[in-house]
Design a protein around this motif. Structure first.
Motif, mmCIF file in Angstrom:
data_model
loop_
_atom_site.group_PDB
_atom_site.id
_atom_site.type_symbol
_atom_site.label_atom_id
_atom_site.label_comp_id
_atom_site.label_asym_id
_atom_site.label_seq_id
_atom_site.Cartn_x
_atom_site.Cartn_y
_atom_site.Cartn_z
ATOM 1 N N MET A 17 0.778 -1.112 -0.064
ATOM 2 C CA MET A 17 0.059 0.009 -0.238
ATOM 3 C C MET A 17 0.775 1.240 0.144
ATOM 4 N N ILE A 18 2.137 1.338 0.728
ATOM 5 C CA ILE A 18 2.791 2.304 0.918
ATOM 6 C C ILE A 18 3.510 2.791 -0.425
ATOM 7 N N PHE A 19 3.977 1.490 -1.079
ATOM 8 C CA PHE A 19 4.475 1.841 -2.172
ATOM 9 C C PHE A 19 3.562 2.114 -3.322
ATOM 10 N N HIS A 20 2.395 1.587 -3.426
ATOM 11 C CA HIS A 20 1.414 2.044 -4.468
ATOM 12 C C HIS A 20 1.088 3.548 -4.341
ATOM 13 N N TRP A 21 0.641 3.870 -3.248
ATOM 14 C CA TRP A 21 0.347 5.104 -2.978
ATOM 15 C C TRP A 21 1.163 6.505 -3.399
#
Length: 186
Positions: free
Chosen positions: A16-20
């Motif tokens: 999630m962190i990488f994605h956003w």
């Protein structure tokens, strides 16, 4: 934990962190490129310097995201997806990775062919690739880079529309699979 829990259908916190983070940086970098296109020299060169540096940051984060993906399980696609939707989702995600790696590398290569290094926000210099000088080829690659960027923006729009459709019409979790909150149905 069984594979039927909401946590198993949701992406990991790292994903999630990488994605956003990557998503925000890509949108910011697109807007920076748009601003540079409408600026006059020397401001244009300064704005493009930020675009180039941010592109390298996106490349590094994308490589980190790929390493994360290879070492952490990815939740299965919702079973309610039609076969064509699942294929389209996989195809778009593959294109995202191709563009997230190819666009920064292409920009770096084009700059290298023009004999320019990339300044990383004044902290350090990323040297030109050892490819020699070829202004014409560099210009062609810059043109391909711009076209790839436009394609990327349209794919992002498609991705957002798909996430919204799955969230609000299909009610299969859609966007909540990539957020730490919200309902991801079983």
């Amino acid at each position: 934990m069984t594979t039927n829990t909401a946590a198993a259908r949701r992406y990991s916190t790292g994903a999630m962190i990488f994605h956003w983070l990557i998503a925000i940086l890509v949108i910011v970098n697109w807007r920076i490129a748009e601003a540079a296109e409408h600026a006059e020299m020397p401001a244009k060169a300064e704005i493009f310097a930020d675009h180039k540096a941010l592109g390298i940051a996106i490349l590094v984060l994308t490589l980190g995201r790929l390493m994360w993906r290879w070492t952490h399980p990815v939740p299965p696609l919702p079973s309610t997806l039609k076969a064509w939707e699942a294929k389209l989702a996989r195809f778009v995600h593959i294109l995202f990775y191709v563009l997230l790696i190819g666009l920064p590398l292409g920009g770096w290569l084009a700059n290298s062919l023009a004999g320019r290094a990339v300044e990383f926000f004044g902290m350090f210099t990323i040297p030109a690739l050892p490819v020699g000088s070829n202004e014409e080829l560099g210009k062609t690659i810059f043109d391909l880079h711009a076209t790839g960027g436009e394609i990327f923006i349209y794919l992002i729009g498609l991705h957002i529309l798909g996430a919204l459709k799955h969230t609000f019409f299909d009610k299969n979790g859609g966007i909540f699979r990539m957020l730490p909150f919200g309902k991801v149905p079983g």
